[in-house]
Design an enzyme around this catalytic site. Structure first.
Site, PDB file in Angstrom:
ATOM      1  N   TYR A 136      -4.340   0.032  -1.852  1.00  0.00           N
ATOM      2  CA  TYR A 136      -5.447  -0.426  -1.010  1.00  0.00           C
ATOM      3  C   TYR A 136      -6.797  -0.264  -1.689  1.00  0.00           C
ATOM      4  CZ  TYR A 136      -2.091  -0.406   2.855  1.00  0.00           C
ATOM      5  OH  TYR A 136      -1.009  -0.640   3.665  1.00  0.00           O
ATOM      6  N   LYS A 186       9.149   5.483  -4.280  1.00  0.00           N
ATOM      7  CA  LYS A 186      10.023   4.416  -4.782  1.00  0.00           C
ATOM      8  C   LYS A 186      10.158   4.653  -6.288  1.00  0.00           C
ATOM      9  CE  LYS A 186      12.245   0.482  -4.128  1.00  0.00           C
ATOM     10  NZ  LYS A 186      13.513   0.430  -3.413  1.00  0.00           N
ATOM     11  N   ASP A 218      12.818   2.658   1.093  1.00  0.00           N
ATOM     12  CA  ASP A 218      13.708   1.742   1.821  1.00  0.00           C
ATOM     13  C   ASP A 218      14.741   2.536   2.620  1.00  0.00           C
ATOM     14  OD1 ASP A 218      14.433   2.485  -0.748  1.00  0.00           O
ATOM     15  OD2 ASP A 218      15.579   0.676  -1.178  1.00  0.00           O
ATOM     16  N   ASP A 242       1.638   3.653   5.750  1.00  0.00           N
ATOM     17  CA  ASP A 242       1.136   2.670   6.708  1.00  0.00           C
ATOM     18  C   ASP A 242       2.311   2.056   7.470  1.00  0.00           C
ATOM     19  OD1 ASP A 242      -0.366   0.818   8.037  1.00  0.00           O
ATOM     20  OD2 ASP A 242      -1.116  -0.215   6.274  1.00  0.00           O
ATOM     21  N   ASP A 246       4.010   3.189  11.557  1.00  0.00           N
ATOM     22  CA  ASP A 246       4.131   2.224  12.660  1.00  0.00           C
ATOM     23  C   ASP A 246       5.579   2.142  13.142  1.00  0.00           C
ATOM     24  OD1 ASP A 246       1.458   1.663  12.641  1.00  0.00           O
ATOM     25  OD2 ASP A 246       1.699  -0.506  12.568  1.00  0.00           O
TER      26      ASP A 246
END
Ligand code: NAD
Length: 347
Positions: A136, A186, A218, A242, A246
Site C-alpha cells: 500500500y 506467503k 491462502d 486487510d 474482513d
C-alpha cells in the site's frame, strides 16, 4: 483527556454519535471532545480529505475516535483527494503501525455468523496487522510495456525493523491472551514474506513462553473458516491483514460488530469500526453502532488507561444483545439510536 472526534462520511456520523453518548455516560467530564471533518466531509469543507486542522487536532489529542470515510460522489477525484486517503494519511502522520482487530462472537449472535453455530462459537482471536508499510505504501504507478501495453505496478516491501516492530506487538498481544501466535505470510513465493518469517523467528527468541507457528496466507484464509478456534493471535502484513480481518469479521457475525485500534509505539491510537461508510444505508437509521461503541471501549482500555470503564461498555453491549436488540445487519429492526439507547439502559 482530549478526544479527536472524526465522524467522516455516510454512516460515520450516525455511529460515532452513539459512541459519544455511551462515552459521556461512562466517563462524564473526564473526557473532552473536539470534532473535525475528514474524508469526503473534509474535502467538501476544506478541499482535502485530511485538512491540516483535522490532522493538527489528531496530533494534539490523546486518542482519535474515527467513524468511516468514503463517498461515491468522490469516485471521480484524483487518488490523493479521495476520502480513503485520509486514513492512510492519519496512519502515516501519526506513525500508527499496529492495527488490532479482535474477532469474538457474542454467544447471542451465533446464528448471525456465516459459519455453522458450533464452528462460529469457537472464534476468539485478534488479528495484528501492520499498517504502515507493504504494497500500500510502496512505489506505484502506470507505465507502458515495450509492446505498448498499459501496465500497473505496486512494489511490496518490508524492512527488517518494520517486521520486528509489528512482530513484538504480536508477541505482546499473545502474552496478554492465551500465549499462541500465528504469523501469516506467503514465504513460499514472496521474498518480502521470507524476510518476514526470518525476522519473526528472530524476535521469537525474546518470547520463549509464546507458542509460535507460521501459516501461508491462502491456508490461513481456509483455516479461518474451517476451524477458527485454533487461532489466538495472528500477526501479518498490511495486505494479507486487510483481507483476513474482513473475513474473520463475517465469521464473527456482522461487519457492524467489529472494532479496531491502530496504535503507535506509545500506544496512542486511532479507534474505528472496521466497516466503511456504508452509503447504501446512510441516513436511514439502519447502521449498527456497536462496532464503534466497542471501538470506544478499546480506546479506554489501550490509550486512556481506563480498563474498568471499557469492561462496563463491553458488558453493556452484551446485555443489549442478550435483551434481544438487533439492527438490520443482525436480522432485526432495531434502529441505530435505539441500539444506543439499549446500551445506555444496560449501563
Ligand atoms: P462497507 O463496510 O461500507 O459496507 C459493506 C456492507 O456492509 C454494506 O452492505 C453496508 O450496508 C454493510 N455495513 C457496513 N457497516 C455496517 C453497519 N455498521 N451496520 C450495518 N451494516 C453495515 O464497505 P463498502 O461498501 O465496500 O465501502 C463503502 C465505502 O466505505 C467505500 O467508499 C469504501 O472505500 C469505504 N471504506 C471505508 C473504510 C474506513 O473508513 N475505514 C473501510 C472500508 C471501506
Amino acid at each position: 483527556m482530549l478526544i479527536a472526534l472524526l465522524p467522516g462520511d455516510g454512516i460515520g456520523p450516525e455511529v460515532t454519535a452513539e459512541a459519544r453518548r455511551v462515552l459521556d455516560a461512562v466517563c462524564g467530564t473526564a473526557l473532552s471532545y473536539e470534532e473535525a471533518p475528514v474524508g469526503a466531509a473534509g474535502y467538501r469543507a476544506e478541499g482535502h480529505p485530511l485538512p491540516p486542522a483535522t490532522l493538527d487536532l489528531a496530533k494534539r489529542a490523546d486518542a482519535v475516535l474515527f467513524g468511516a470515510v468514503g463517498d461515491p460522489s468522490c469516485d471521480h477525484l484524483e487518488r490523493a483527494l479521495r476520502p480513503e486517503q485520509a486514513i492512510l494519511g492519519l496512519r502515516k502522520e501519526l506513525a500508527l503501525f499496529a492495527n488490532l482487530r479482535p474477532a469474538k462472537l457474542f454467544p447471542e449472535l451465533a446464528d448471525a455468523s456465516a459459519l455453522r453455530p458450533e464452528v462460529a462459537r469457537s472464534i476468539d482471536l485478534v488479528i495484528v496487522r501492520e499498517t504502515n508499510g507493504d504494497v500500500y505504501f510502496g512505489e506505484k504507478g502506470m507505465r507502458t510495456t515495450p509492446a505498448g501495453r498499459r501496465q500497473g505496478y505496486d512494489i511490496m516491501s518490508y524492512d527488517e525493523d518494520e517486521v520486528a516492530r509489528i512482530a513484538r506487538v504480536g508477541f505482546e498481544t499473545a502474552k496478554a491472551r492465551r500465549g499462541r501466535l500465528c504469523s501469516v505470510d506467503k514465504a513460499n513465493v514472496l521474498e518480502t514474506s521470507q524476510l518476514w518469517r526470518d525476522v519473526v523467528i528472530e524476535v521469537a527468541r525474546d518470547y520463549p513462553e509464546i507458542e509460535l507457528s507460521h501459516m501461508y496466507v491462502d491456508n490461513a484464509a481456509m483455516q479461518l473458516v474451517r476451524n477458527p478456534g485454533q487461532f489466538d493471535v495472528i500477526v501479518t502484513g498490511n495486505l494479507f491483514g486487510d483481507i483476513l480481518s474482513d473475513q474473520a469479521s463475517m465469521c464473527a457475525g456482522s461487519i457492524g460488530m467489529l472494532p479496531s485500534a491502530t496504535l503507535d509505539v506509545n500506544k496512542k491510537g486511532l479507534y474505528e469500526p472496521i466497516h466503511g461508510s456504508a452509503p447504501d444505508i446512510a441516513g436511514q437509521g439502519k447502521a449498527n453502532p456497536l462496532a464503534t461503541i466497542l471501538s470506544a471501549a478499546m480506546m479506554l482500555r489501550y490509550s486512556l488507561g481506563k480498563p474498568a470503564e471499557a469492561d462496563r461498555i463491553e458488558a453493556a453491549v452484551a446485555a443489549a444483545l442478550a435483551a434481544g436488540h438487533r439492527t438490520a445487519d443482525l436480522g432485526g429492526t432495531t434502529t441505530t439510536s435505539q441500539m444506543g439507547d439499549a446500551v445506555l439502559a444496560a449501563l
